[in-house]
Design a protein around this motif. Structure first.
Motif, PDB file in Angstrom:
ATOM      1  N   TYR A  26       7.746  11.980  40.391  1.00 55.62           N
ATOM      2  CA  TYR A  26       6.457  11.493  39.914  1.00 55.62           C
ATOM      3  C   TYR A  26       6.444  11.262  38.397  1.00 55.62           C
ATOM      4  O   TYR A  26       5.468  10.724  37.858  1.00 55.62           O
ATOM      5  CB  TYR A  26       5.344  12.483  40.270  1.00 55.62           C
ATOM      6  CG  TYR A  26       5.041  12.583  41.742  1.00 55.62           C
ATOM      7  CD1 TYR A  26       3.999  11.855  42.311  1.00 55.62           C
ATOM      8  CD2 TYR A  26       5.785  13.418  42.574  1.00 55.62           C
ATOM      9  CE1 TYR A  26       3.705  11.953  43.661  1.00 55.62           C
ATOM     10  CE2 TYR A  26       5.506  13.521  43.931  1.00 55.62           C
ATOM     11  CZ  TYR A  26       4.475  12.785  44.468  1.00 55.62           C
ATOM     12  OH  TYR A  26       4.184  12.881  45.811  1.00 55.62           O
ATOM     13  N   GLY A  27       7.509  11.697  37.711  1.00 54.60           N
ATOM     14  CA  GLY A  27       7.596  11.468  36.280  1.00 54.60           C
ATOM     15  C   GLY A  27       6.595  12.249  35.454  1.00 54.60           C
ATOM     16  O   GLY A  27       6.158  11.784  34.394  1.00 54.60           O
ATOM     17  N   LEU A  28       6.240  13.457  35.892  1.00 59.83           N
ATOM     18  CA  LEU A  28       5.242  14.253  35.181  1.00 59.83           C
ATOM     19  C   LEU A  28       5.837  15.047  34.022  1.00 59.83           C
ATOM     20  O   LEU A  28       5.100  15.584  33.197  1.00 59.83           O
ATOM     21  CB  LEU A  28       4.551  15.231  36.138  1.00 59.83           C
ATOM     22  CG  LEU A  28       3.791  14.627  37.318  1.00 59.83           C
ATOM     23  CD1 LEU A  28       3.138  15.737  38.136  1.00 59.83           C
ATOM     24  CD2 LEU A  28       2.756  13.629  36.845  1.00 59.83           C
ATOM     25  N   GLY A  29       7.148  15.152  33.962  1.00 60.08           N
ATOM     26  CA  GLY A  29       7.770  16.021  32.969  1.00 60.08           C
ATOM     27  C   GLY A  29       7.866  17.437  33.497  1.00 60.08           C
ATOM     28  O   GLY A  29       7.137  17.837  34.411  1.00 60.08           O
ATOM     29  N   SER A  30       8.756  18.214  32.925  1.00 62.17           N
ATOM     30  CA  SER A  30       8.980  19.571  33.402  1.00 62.17           C
ATOM     31  C   SER A  30       7.895  20.526  32.925  1.00 62.17           C
ATOM     32  O   SER A  30       7.397  20.409  31.798  1.00 62.17           O
ATOM     33  CB  SER A  30      10.345  20.079  32.918  1.00 62.17           C
ATOM     34  OG  SER A  30      11.383  19.344  33.523  1.00 62.17           O
ATOM     35  N   TYR A  31       7.553  21.467  33.785  1.00 57.13           N
ATOM     36  CA  TYR A  31       6.631  22.540  33.450  1.00 57.13           C
ATOM     37  C   TYR A  31       7.422  23.774  33.046  1.00 57.13           C
ATOM     38  O   TYR A  31       8.488  24.047  33.601  1.00 57.13           O
ATOM     39  CB  TYR A  31       5.750  22.889  34.651  1.00 57.13           C
ATOM     40  CG  TYR A  31       4.628  21.916  34.907  1.00 57.13           C
ATOM     41  CD1 TYR A  31       3.313  22.234  34.595  1.00 57.13           C
ATOM     42  CD2 TYR A  31       4.886  20.660  35.459  1.00 57.13           C
ATOM     43  CE1 TYR A  31       2.280  21.338  34.829  1.00 57.13           C
ATOM     44  CE2 TYR A  31       3.862  19.759  35.693  1.00 57.13           C
ATOM     45  CZ  TYR A  31       2.558  20.111  35.372  1.00 57.13           C
ATOM     46  OH  TYR A  31       1.543  19.214  35.601  1.00 57.13           O
ATOM     47  N   ASP A  32       6.898  24.514  32.057  1.00 58.63           N
ATOM     48  CA  ASP A  32       7.382  25.875  31.840  1.00 58.63           C
ATOM     49  C   ASP A  32       6.339  26.812  32.444  1.00 58.63           C
ATOM     50  O   ASP A  32       5.335  26.361  33.019  1.00 58.63           O
ATOM     51  CB  ASP A  32       7.630  26.167  30.359  1.00 58.63           C
ATOM     52  CG  ASP A  32       6.388  26.020  29.483  1.00 58.63           C
ATOM     53  OD1 ASP A  32       5.247  25.967  30.023  1.00 58.63           O
ATOM     54  OD2 ASP A  32       6.540  25.968  28.255  1.00 58.63           O
ATOM     55  N   ALA A  33       6.551  28.117  32.342  1.00 57.74           N
ATOM     56  CA  ALA A  33       5.640  29.058  33.006  1.00 57.74           C
ATOM     57  C   ALA A  33       4.219  28.936  32.484  1.00 57.74           C
ATOM     58  O   ALA A  33       3.257  28.928  33.275  1.00 57.74           O
ATOM     59  CB  ALA A  33       6.152  30.485  32.825  1.00 57.74           C
ATOM     60  N   ASP A  34       4.047  28.807  31.180  1.00 57.55           N
ATOM     61  CA  ASP A  34       2.691  28.747  30.623  1.00 57.55           C
ATOM     62  C   ASP A  34       1.968  27.471  31.039  1.00 57.55           C
ATOM     63  O   ASP A  34       0.776  27.500  31.370  1.00 57.55           O
ATOM     64  CB  ASP A  34       2.744  28.843  29.100  1.00 57.55           C
ATOM     65  CG  ASP A  34       3.091  30.239  28.617  1.00 57.55           C
ATOM     66  OD1 ASP A  34       2.897  31.199  29.394  1.00 57.55           O
ATOM     67  OD2 ASP A  34       3.561  30.382  27.473  1.00 57.55           O
ATOM     68  N   ARG A  35       2.673  26.350  31.031  1.00 62.60           N
ATOM     69  CA  ARG A  35       2.043  25.087  31.437  1.00 62.60           C
ATOM     70  C   ARG A  35       1.702  25.115  32.921  1.00 62.60           C
ATOM     71  O   ARG A  35       0.660  24.611  33.335  1.00 62.60           O
ATOM     72  CB  ARG A  35       2.974  23.915  31.111  1.00 62.60           C
ATOM     73  CG  ARG A  35       2.342  22.554  31.358  1.00 62.60           C
ATOM     74  CD  ARG A  35       3.236  21.415  30.930  1.00 62.60           C
ATOM     75  NE  ARG A  35       2.632  20.146  31.285  1.00 62.60           N
ATOM     76  CZ  ARG A  35       3.286  19.124  31.823  1.00 62.60           C
ATOM     77  NH1 ARG A  35       4.589  19.208  32.043  1.00 62.60           N
ATOM     78  NH2 ARG A  35       2.658  18.002  32.128  1.00 62.60           N
TER      79      ARG A  35
END
Length: 206
Positions: A26-35
């Motif tokens: 989906y091209g949303l970019g990677s999430y880290d735990a906080d996001r």
């Protein structure tokens, strides 16, 4: 009454990694735990709609959920118990108190995993999800407590999500929420129940 994922079982890295894997197309970019914690909610499909900024299309939830679990079951092999989980389980057992485990993870996977980690003997009852994934915990907590035959007023629910607190409220139990899971501290605190940073601290409310 303990929750599993994000509470006794420290799997936030696997959850975030599996989420990133299924949303990569989906091209949303990677999430880290906080996001991830900033968008997480239950039911899970509501969190996915937050991430996408639109309602899920017909059949999309089922495909995302299947993909998530395929990736999660691979990544969770690197995860283990929360840092003070074993000591806290032992401490409550030493008081003579009873403990049970209620999870929204699949029952057929939960039971052998708890046994593999060597803590199954701590629990009077272990229940995982025996239905469609992604929903709320309240109805399953009603069933779990009925099987235990205990007064909800005598029960402390220890979990990591607002869903744990809402389920406890639904059945008339108390709750304390732990910051090691998928929900931000700010969101946990807004729920109006005690919030702790260690599982040992949760026992102060028992």
């Amino acid at each position: 009454m303990w929750d599993w994922n994000g509470t006794l079982f420290h799997d936030i890295d696997a959850v975030v990694g599996a989420t990133n894997a299924v949303f990569e197309p989906y091209g949303l970019g990677s999430y880290d735990a906080d996001r991830f914690r900033a968008v997480y909610t239950r039911p899970i499909w509501a969190a996915y709609e937050r991430m996408l900024g639109r309602p899920l299309r017909e059949g999309e939830w089922e495909a995302l959920d299947l993909g998530f679990h395929d990736n999660y079951h691979r990544l969770m092999l690197e995860c283990g118990l929360a840092e003070d989980a074993l000591a806290t389980l032992d401490a409550w057992k030493a008081t003579g108190g009873r403990q049970s485990l209620l999870s929204m993870w699949a029952h057929e996977r939960l039971v052998p995993k708890v046994a593999e980690l060597g803590i199954d003997h701590h629990f009077t009852r272990i229940d995982g999800l025996r239905g469609i994934p992604g929903g709320h915990k309240a109805e399953w907590m009603v069933t779990h407590l009925a099987a235990l035959g205990v007064d909800p007023a005598d029960v402390l629910v220890i979990g990591d999500s607002l869903d744990d607190a809402h389920a406890a409220q639904h059945v008339g139990a108390r709750a304390v929420l732990y910051t090691g899971g998928m929900t931000s501290r700010a969101d946990l605190a807004a729920c109006g129940v005690p919030v702790v940073d260690t599982l040992a601290d949760a026992l102060d409310h028992a």
